[in-house]
Write a protein that holds these residues in place. Structure first.
Motif, PDB file in Angstrom:
ATOM      1  N   GLU A  44      42.726  39.000  38.770  1.00 27.76           N
ATOM      2  CA  GLU A  44      42.958  40.426  39.034  1.00 27.76           C
ATOM      3  C   GLU A  44      44.406  40.819  38.754  1.00 27.76           C
ATOM      4  O   GLU A  44      44.672  41.900  38.210  1.00 27.76           O
ATOM      5  CB  GLU A  44      42.583  40.748  40.478  1.00 27.76           C
ATOM      6  CG  GLU A  44      41.147  40.426  40.826  1.00 27.76           C
ATOM      7  CD  GLU A  44      40.880  40.604  42.308  1.00 27.76           C
ATOM      8  OE1 GLU A  44      41.828  40.943  43.045  1.00 27.76           O
ATOM      9  OE2 GLU A  44      39.734  40.394  42.754  1.00 27.76           O
ATOM     10  N   LYS A  48      45.602  43.581  35.995  1.00 22.21           N
ATOM     11  CA  LYS A  48      46.352  44.785  36.390  1.00 22.21           C
ATOM     12  C   LYS A  48      47.692  44.853  35.668  1.00 22.21           C
ATOM     13  O   LYS A  48      48.098  45.924  35.192  1.00 22.21           O
ATOM     14  CB  LYS A  48      46.557  44.776  37.903  1.00 22.21           C
ATOM     15  CG  LYS A  48      47.359  45.960  38.418  1.00 22.21           C
ATOM     16  CD  LYS A  48      47.492  45.930  39.928  1.00 22.21           C
ATOM     17  CE  LYS A  48      48.336  47.092  40.425  1.00 22.21           C
ATOM     18  NZ  LYS A  48      48.457  47.129  41.910  1.00 22.21           N
ATOM     19  N   VAL A  72      42.720  47.039  40.903  1.00 24.86           N
ATOM     20  CA  VAL A  72      41.712  46.258  40.196  1.00 24.86           C
ATOM     21  C   VAL A  72      41.128  45.256  41.176  1.00 24.86           C
ATOM     22  O   VAL A  72      41.873  44.556  41.871  1.00 24.86           O
ATOM     23  CB  VAL A  72      42.315  45.531  38.977  1.00 24.86           C
ATOM     24  CG1 VAL A  72      41.253  44.673  38.294  1.00 24.86           C
ATOM     25  CG2 VAL A  72      42.902  46.535  37.994  1.00 24.86           C
ATOM     26  N   SER A  73      39.823  45.175  41.243  1.00 25.71           N
ATOM     27  CA  SER A  73      39.161  44.234  42.150  1.00 25.71           C
ATOM     28  C   SER A  73      38.021  43.537  41.424  1.00 25.71           C
ATOM     29  O   SER A  73      37.295  44.154  40.621  1.00 25.71           O
ATOM     30  CB  SER A  73      38.622  44.963  43.389  1.00 25.71           C
ATOM     31  OG  SER A  73      37.717  45.979  43.020  1.00 25.71           O
ATOM     32  N   ARG A  74      37.874  42.264  41.716  1.00 30.49           N
ATOM     33  CA  ARG A  74      36.817  41.472  41.108  1.00 30.49           C
ATOM     34  C   ARG A  74      35.495  41.750  41.799  1.00 30.49           C
ATOM     35  O   ARG A  74      35.432  41.860  43.029  1.00 30.49           O
ATOM     36  CB  ARG A  74      37.170  39.985  41.208  1.00 30.49           C
ATOM     37  CG  ARG A  74      36.174  39.048  40.573  1.00 30.49           C
ATOM     38  CD  ARG A  74      36.690  37.626  40.656  1.00 30.49           C
ATOM     39  NE  ARG A  74      37.099  37.284  42.024  1.00 30.49           N
ATOM     40  CZ  ARG A  74      37.710  36.162  42.348  1.00 30.49           C
ATOM     41  NH1 ARG A  74      38.029  35.288  41.405  1.00 30.49           N
ATOM     42  NH2 ARG A  74      38.030  35.912  43.602  1.00 30.49           N
ATOM     43  N   ALA A  88      34.655  43.226  36.849  1.00 27.79           N
ATOM     44  CA  ALA A  88      35.703  43.793  37.695  1.00 27.79           C
ATOM     45  C   ALA A  88      35.667  45.315  37.567  1.00 27.79           C
ATOM     46  O   ALA A  88      35.150  45.860  36.580  1.00 27.79           O
ATOM     47  CB  ALA A  88      37.076  43.250  37.315  1.00 27.79           C
TER      48      ALA A  88
END
Length: 337
Positions: A44, A48, A72-74, A88
């Protein structure tokens, strides 16, 4: 007050009572999928960092973009997803829109000549151009390729939202058996979710949202007929599924019904694509706004009337039913022996 919202320019903030204001920003929803056959885990931080570098440098040159404006997140369960599915997701906020103001480049005279409609058109063209440039790009992270897709959320696109309620009521009109006798309807109620309860509370009295304070704040957008406030626990649970009980009551959702369609229209236009800010606070609240298609206040007005009627008839029918059931029960017992 509604005249102020009607002449609101797209890049200027809109002041509200209690030290609040509506600041214009662009919100984009991002999703990332693999563009190669790699099965390496998603980093992540690298994703980003690479995206921030791309956004801050030419040709986009969003140099004032802060690290906190991009998240940003998985996504979970990556092993169970197909190769084409996103791995993501993210949200991008562009808050500095001063470069869209013509006065910053060509002088204040041109800025004064440009109407709010022309500024809105210029903003829409820039937004569409930015989405086209970002949608479908490939990010190379140390040999791992990701393809990014971009879309504008429905709560930030006023034109699309207006078309949705026009289509909704048009279909409702023509679906009636007697369309000639049916009167065309237009919406009058907005729903705002994810706003801090303490910002709508009475200072030094309570942390819960106050009806009086909320009415005063939203009255700046138009003449209000009625409103309703409740906890927005459902939205909070989606944000944090692990600590549901700890964050309950922090946010609230507000239904606001306006006296006229014009006030509703201007209020919706002012709320779309903006963040809620408070003087003296660094917090920027990215609420969700939509129009009420379920008829919240119409259903609420029917329920009390029904309950009241039921309560009025309840003593008579209740005693009669109870008396009859008791006689029938005694009668059955008597002849059962």
């Amino acid at each position: 007050m509604s005249a102020a919202t009607a002449t609101l320019r797209p890049t200027e903030p809109f002041p509200l009572p209690s030290g609040l204001s509506l600041a214009r920003r662009l919100k984009l929803l991002l999703s990332f999928s693999r563009a190669d056959l790699s099965v390496s885990p998603v980093d992540e931080w690298q994703l980003k960092s690479a995206l921030l570098a791309f956004l801050r440098n030419p040709p986009l040159s969003l140099s004032l973009l802060q690290d906190s404006d991009l998240s940003v997140s998985r996504l979970p369960d990556l092993q169970k997803r197909r190769r084409d599915d996103p791995v993501a997701s993210g949200i991008l906020y562009v808050r500095d829109l001063s470069f869209l103001r013509p006065g910053n480049r060509t002088g204040d005279n041109e800025a004064e000549k440009m109407t709010p409609e022309q500024e809105e058109k210029k903003y829409s063209q820039w937004r569409s151009s930015l989405v086209e440039k970002l949608d479908g790009i490939d990010l190379n992270l140390k040999g791992v390729m990701y393809r990014m897709s971009v879309e504008i959320p429905a709560s930030d696109d006023f034109t699309a939202m207006k078309k949705s309620w026009e289509d909704f009521y048009a279909s409702e009109l023509f679906s009636a058996r007697n369309p000639v006798r049916k009167i065309a309807k237009r919406p009058d109620t907005i729903l705002v979710r994810g706003v801090p309860s303490r910002w709508f509370a009475e200072t030094r009295i309570s942390s819960k949202a106050s009806t009086l304070v909320t009415h005063t704040i939203f009255s700046a957008l138009g003449k209000i007929r009625t409103l309703n406030i409740s906890n927005d626990d459902e939205l909070e649970e989606k944000k944090d599924e692990t600590n549901k009980g700890l964050i309950s009551g922090l946010n609230c959702k507000v239904w606001v019904q306006f006296e006229s369609y014009d006030d509703f229209h201007n209020a919706m236009k002012a709320l779309c694509g903006r963040s809620l800010e408070k003087e003296g606070s660094r917090l920027k609240v990215n609420y969700d706004v939509t129009w009420d298609r379920e008829g919240f206040f119409r259903n609420a007005q029917c329920e009390p009337a029904y309950n009241k009627l039921e309560e009025t008839d309840a003593p008579v029918h209740g005693r009669k039913k109870h008396y009859t059931s008791r006689i029938e029960s005694d009668h059955r017992k008597r002849f059962r022996d």
